[in-house]
Design an enzyme around this catalytic site. Structure first.
Site, PDB file in Angstrom:
ATOM      1  CD  GLU A  86      61.008  53.043   0.317  1.00 23.35           C
ATOM      2  OE1 GLU A  86      60.675  54.038  -0.372  1.00 23.35           O
ATOM      3  OE2 GLU A  86      62.073  52.428   0.140  1.00 23.35           O
ATOM      4  CG  HIS A 140      71.680  52.340   4.938  1.00 21.40           C
ATOM      5  ND1 HIS A 140      71.653  53.563   4.328  1.00 21.40           N
ATOM      6  CD2 HIS A 140      71.167  51.477   4.022  1.00 21.40           C
ATOM      7  CE1 HIS A 140      71.172  53.438   3.100  1.00 21.40           C
ATOM      8  NE2 HIS A 140      70.863  52.186   2.892  1.00 21.40           N
TER       9      HIS A 140
HETATM   10  C1  LIG Z   1      64.350  54.960   0.238  1.00 22.48           C
HETATM   11  C2  LIG Z   1      65.211  53.793   0.041  1.00 22.48           C
HETATM   12  N1  LIG Z   1      64.645  52.597  -0.174  1.00 22.48           N
HETATM   13  C3  LIG Z   1      65.416  51.501  -0.363  1.00 22.48           C
HETATM   14  C4  LIG Z   1      66.777  51.582  -0.332  1.00 22.48           C
HETATM   15  C5  LIG Z   1      67.637  50.346  -0.551  1.00 22.48           C
HETATM   16  N2  LIG Z   1      68.317  50.460  -1.847  1.00 22.48           N
HETATM   17  C6  LIG Z   1      69.555  50.947  -1.926  1.00 22.48           C
HETATM   18  S1  LIG Z   1      70.060  51.132  -3.508  1.00 22.48           S
HETATM   19  C7  LIG Z   1      68.601  50.550  -4.105  1.00 22.48           C
HETATM   20  C8  LIG Z   1      68.395  50.489  -5.590  1.00 22.48           C
HETATM   21  C9  LIG Z   1      68.458  51.833  -6.214  1.00 22.48           C
HETATM   22  O1  LIG Z   1      68.440  51.715  -7.597  1.00 22.48           O
HETATM   23  P1  LIG Z   1      68.756  52.928  -8.550  1.00 22.48           P
HETATM   24  O2  LIG Z   1      68.105  54.158  -8.035  1.00 22.48           O
HETATM   25  O3  LIG Z   1      68.423  52.522  -9.917  1.00 22.48           O
HETATM   26  O4  LIG Z   1      70.333  53.164  -8.410  1.00 22.48           O
HETATM   27  P2  LIG Z   1      71.507  52.140  -8.742  1.00 22.48           P
HETATM   28  O5  LIG Z   1      71.814  51.389  -7.510  1.00 22.48           O
HETATM   29  O6  LIG Z   1      71.049  51.287  -9.859  1.00 22.48           O
HETATM   30  O7  LIG Z   1      72.649  53.000  -9.120  1.00 22.48           O
HETATM   31  C10 LIG Z   1      67.750  50.188  -3.069  1.00 22.48           C
HETATM   32  C11 LIG Z   1      66.437  49.596  -3.257  1.00 22.48           C
HETATM   33  C12 LIG Z   1      67.327  52.845  -0.061  1.00 22.48           C
HETATM   34  N3  LIG Z   1      68.644  53.021   0.052  1.00 22.48           N
HETATM   35  N4  LIG Z   1      66.539  53.917   0.102  1.00 22.48           N
END
Ligand SMILES: Cc1ncc(C[n+]2csc(CCOP(=O)(O)OP(=O)(O)O)c2C)c(N)n1
Ligand SMILES: Cc1ncc(C[n+]2csc(CCOP(=O)(O)OP(=O)(O)O)c2C)c(N)n1
Ligand SMILES: [Mg+2]
Ligand SMILES: [Mg+2]
Lengths: 326, 326, 326, 326
Positions: free
Chosen positions: D59, D128
């Site tokens: 971000e 959230h």
């Molecule tokens: C700082 C932040 N930015 C965006 C989000 C929204 N978000 C939630 S899960 C996610 C993807 C995360 O991917 P990964 O770390 O690979 O974990 P996975 O869901 O694949 O287990 C996003 C973009 C968030 N929760 N926190």
């Protein structure tokens, strides 16, 4: 014994570190450099690098580490060099420290203390002069204090460390060199209560932190004009001592609030709102806020002074509200 | 040992470094006279870097620097008068006196500050590079920062974005071994900074930042690499800060001998000796250079002295862009 | 190919994975029935990782996970009833219904969430590890996160701090190739995640996250390394998410065939085949396991159904720790 | 033509991207995933990956990149998935975007648009569900808007992009599915003015963003009781349309402010403070704020609903202030 605000903070740290092996201090340049504001000077030599931890430039990282260490049973004091850099750590404070107890249904508490220097007035320009106390005071789960006197600087750290929840301590850069008499034995400070720093009957000047000296000076100037101002130092911004605020207004019926935040969205606004809700019929005149002008802080001294709350502004606001009758 | 440029080239390098050195020495004095206030971070000891990198940039390029950026501004062509006036907080300063030492800006020179949040300039440079790439004229963004920034999350985010999106950024790390009082080894688990770039697949190199010719050669290669590939390049320049971090720094964290040792390796003293030995610089020329530089500095000081302070009525000017400009 | 554990060991692994799988399948249904609300992130396809890592942890250790943490909570020993009740928002939930699917906590199990800010858990784990180190009983902090977190600045800050300060953290990256809809290759200039650890000098390894035995072996080595050295270890487990990111995800970003291909490599189906081939699991045993798991799940659902909602009067409970607890 | 708020935003993006080649959209999952709230669905196919950039989870990095791109002559739209994650980018917004024009003495403007989803009500729990509009509205140099209607969602983006300075757009998660009639041809939206959404004479209900629908519903309920409420939608939180606020109060003399931020330090507080300063003699009754309860947002639906501003709460607050006579 005469001590400076800086020395009072130093002594408070030394005492806390001595009395509780769980306490440690972590932050940028707290050790070998001696602290950006020299608060922790000499502590590394006394307590060693496990207790006085020089951190890399990683505000989010070491603040989050503080959250984890607190969860794990330690009593971290995280020093974020200034509030300006705390923006980088805000997520760990708001989404971590402040929330974990509630969202875990009470499973865990976060006994974390975060200290930071705040405020302007030293010609450090737009990225180094913020006052954001009100943002932190907005967040449930945090306790926010702003020691404005040498005695509070000496006493608040211990109270904060005894608190089972996260406490944010704001130390205004304009206060470090202020000196005052301190008793030999440290006094416990009740951080739940605001303090009347000057009793008066004509108008209430409500303030906190770095604006207290200016406000007291304004009160003296007003006294010379025959206006008897009461000065209330909030001390704790969250939770607010609503009783004390209502009490002073019930006494004077006129209010000026002094706060170094920009006016729009200032913490002064919160106090004014509270009064408009809960002391409306006590008020005999419009409320006045004396805040910073709505500009990023300029470097040039004359501009910076024009942007910051000033004694003259407080005096004239007070005159106005005393003059304003219904 | 690398080869010296021709005489004119050598004198230009020497002159540019000398100009920075004497300018900053004067600034240090002016600080004591309280003509300059706020924070003042001197670049003394590191002059070879800005000098030898910026010479390879042209009008298509953008420059982003830190709070320790007088040297970069001067070699980029900002008039010394406007830089000095800025430090005096005067309206003829390159930032109208709003920025001060830490925030030098100039649209004409595509000089984008003067960022005082460590690490904050890196993503901005990536964005400037993106804009350069869209324009398609081969321009790049040169981004200077200290080794302290490498611990910040933004360093990591910016390097990843720059390589991932093929952005023409030249990252120049001025590794002076200390971030305030924190030695590199105490802030990085991997103290080899340029190696970090590899973990983002960014081409990188390190160079002796005390050797202006070496930096010039490395920078030439680096600029060519960025222009040729459109991809980022990471150049680490190993150097040392001779003075305190800022005017408030008591320098408790390093022995005087260490500073002395580095001073002997300084970019001016070593280059001067080399030029003398090569018969490219004699005493008369040196004296002439000193005189020329001294004259420019005294002119800049005089200019800054007589420049007016901005009218306080203009305090709120430039918080927003005048709407007519849309 | 690695060697299978003894029969009991194999059945335990299979059972733990099956328990997560069936639990989550049921959660998916309950979401459609609107018994579970908010965000629901299923771990289906990735069960081998939590199963095979957490089995090597003990009561000295702390576990930090993300919003995709049902599996971790279950294998860590949180009663399924309390997890299900949490998802129902009931007062008997492990977080009293305040947290929901994303925020499972349990002091008894040293289970520290349930963090839904990507990357936010890493510094917290570093802090927990610091506290563990001070206690000196060999405990560590195991921190699970997705490969998406590797782009966040906090990832970088936490890895650096962990190695720099010798903190016993076991970092487990669950690399399922997507962060919501963003493929690893589109988010990392260096998509080899475990290699990043090397740039912090952290020992690291990657393992096929679909092979529960391989993960168990790697995790055993990793845990031993952390306990032995007191330093961090980074274990990347390569896996795949079979279901949508959350219940709102239309899965526009990947072809159905890709999912199908990975399903064939799934941790349960491949391990089951292997056990059958090795004569370690027959149809009767399988059926018995399924029945046992189904019974536990239905019991948990019934428990969650009958559990009361928290009294609204208690809304503000646990924003702060009761003062008597100090 | 009936359109949803989501579709209106989508159309506004498509139009802006079509009309101005300098415009691009960058953020997490804006491309292949189609946007976390499906606002940008299909735009990648229409405009390609140079204009619709899927960003890694960084971000601070991609927001800073937006600042740089804006400085470099582009017109970036940075989508931060939700306000919750914007804490990670706050430094780039507050110390970068908002400050650069001022601290450069007008050398550079930052024509950046940052959009983010905000608010609670979807059972997404404590990390959230934030509402932090007032924090952004506190910062000089920013313009902050909160489209509350489909027409504003359609029109505000173009106005924001035409602005030479940074504009923050808050889109409340509860609004995306709201539908309304839209004229075939898009209408320019004057983002400087608040809008009276319902005229009335007994009490002013002042609100913005996601609280507008609730407030309008409350006004209808009040009408049924014979209380004629005026509903003022602030639309722009910075700069405030003070005239419109004073006008409605001068008409009704009674005020309820509805805002989803936590009460202490809410933006509602700012409005109340403004009135206590500037419309004190117009007020016939104490001001009432209807805000979120001071708790991290709980997951359980009944608790979340109890924590958020509700129609019933607005109605009873309005009744109170209408009943309260001096
Ligand atoms: C700082 C932040 N930015 C965006 C989000 C929204 N978000 C939630 S899960 C996610 C993807 C995360 O991917 P990964 O770390 O690979 O974990 P996975 O869901 O694949 O287990 C996003 C973009 C968030 N929760 N926190
Ligand atoms: C985010 C942030 N944290 C802390 C500071 C305070 N600070 C200013 S300069 C500095 C040291 C930076 O060191 P380095 O990056 O090596 O640059 P140098 O000063 O050596 O040129 C620190 C800690 C800051 N300006 N920004
Ligand atoms: Mg340095
Ligand atoms: Mg993933």
């Amino acid at each position: 014994m005469k001590k400076s605000y800086r020395e009072a903070l130093h002594d408070a740290h030394a005492e806390a570190l001595r009395d509780d092996p769980r306490v440690f201090l972590v932050g940028e340049d707290v050790g070998r450099y001696g602290g950006a504001y020299a608060v922790s000077k000499g502590l590394l030599e006394l307590f060693g690098p496990e207790r006085i931890m020089d951190a890399p430039l990683s505000e989010s990282g070491f603040t989050g580490l503080g959250v984890g260490a607190a969860l794990g049973g330690l009593r971290p004091i995280v020093e974020i060099m200034t509030v300006n850099f705390s923006l980088l750590a805000l997520d760990q404070i708001v989404n971590g420290a402040a929330t974990i107890r509630y969202m875990s249904g009470g499973a865990f508490s976060v006994p974390l203390v975060v200290r930071m220097a705040t405020g302007g007035g030293r010609q450090l320009a737009a990225q180094h002069s913020h006052s954001l106390e009100g943002w932190y005071a907005h967040v449930p789960g945090l306790r926010v204090v702003a020691p404005a006197t040498v005695a509070d600087a000496r006493g608040m750290l211990a109270t904060a460390l005894a608190d089972p929840d996260p406490v944010i301590i704001f130390e205004h850069v304009g206060l470090f060199a202020v000196t005052d008499e301190l008793p030999e034995l440290p006094q416990a400070v009740d951080i739940d209560r605001a303090a009347v720093r000057r009793a008066g009957s004509d108008v209430s000047l409500i303030t906190f932190g770095g604006s207290l000296p200016k406000t007291l000076e304004a009160a003296e100037a007003l006294a010379a004009e025959g206006i008897d101002a009461e000065v209330l130092d909030l001390r704790t911004l969250r939770p607010l001592d609503v009783e004390a605020i209502l009490a002073t207004v019930t006494k004077t019926h006129r209010v000026v609030i002094v706060d170094e935040m920009w006016r729009t969205g200032s913490f002064a606004g919160e106090i004014a709102a509270l009064l408009a809700e809960r002391a409306f019929f006590e008020l005999d005149a419009p409320i006045r806020r004396v805040c910073s002008e709505e500009v990023p802080m300029p470097y040039a001294r004359h501009l910076e002074q024009a942007a910051l709350p000033a004694v003259a502004g407080i005096v004239s606001a007070a005159r106005e509200v005393v003059g304003d009758h219904e | 040992m690398n080869e010296l440029p021709d005489k004119a080239g050598c004198l230009a390098l020497y002159r540019d470094m000398l100009r920075i050195r004497r300018f900053e020495e004067r600034c240090g004095e002016l600080y004591k006279e309280q003509k300059i206030r706020g924070f003042l971070h001197l670049y003394i000891g590191e002059e070879a870097i800005a000098t030898a990198v910026v010479m390879h940039l042209d009008q298509r390029d953008a420059v982003v620097a830190t709070y320790r950026e007088h040297g970069h501004a001067l070699v980029r062509g900002l008039p010394m008068r406007s830089v000095m006036a800025e430090m005096f907080g005067k309206v003829d300063g390159c930032s109208r006196g709003r920025g001060g030492s830490m925030h030098l800006f100039s649209a004409a020179h595509q000089f984008y500050g003067g960022h005082a949040i460590v690490g904050g300039g890196l993503p901005v440079a990536a964005g400037l590079a993106l804009a350069r790439r869209r324009v398609g004229e081969g321009g790049l963004a040169a981004c200077f920062f200290g080794e302290g920034a490498a611990a910040e999350g933004e360093f990591h985010e910016a390097l990843n974005l720059a390589e991932l999106w093929h952005l023409p950024v030249l990252f120049i790390c001025e590794n002076n071994r200390y971030a305030m009082g924190t030695a590199l080894e105490r802030s990085q688990s991997e103290p080899d900074i340029h190696a970090k770039a590899a973990s983002y697949r960014i081409a990188s190199e390190w160079v002796d930042g005390m050797d202006v010719v070496a930096v010039a050669e490395a920078a030439e290669r680096a600029v060519a690499a960025v222009r040729g590939s459109g991809d980022p390049f990471f150049l680490e320049c190993r150097t040392y800060r001779f003075r305190a971090h800022s005017m408030f720094d008591p320098e408790l964290y390093r022995p005087k001998e260490e500073v002395e040792e580095w001073r002997r390796k300084g970019p001016l003293v070593t280059f001067q000796r080399r030029l003398e030995e090569a018969g490219l610089l004699n005493e008369d020329e040196l004296e002439a250079l000193e005189r020329e530089v001294a004259r420019e500095i005294e002119d800049a000081v005089a200019f800054a002295e007589q420049s007016p302070f901005e009218d306080v009525a203009d305090l709120a000017r430039d918080v927003y862009t005048p709407r007519t400009a849309t």
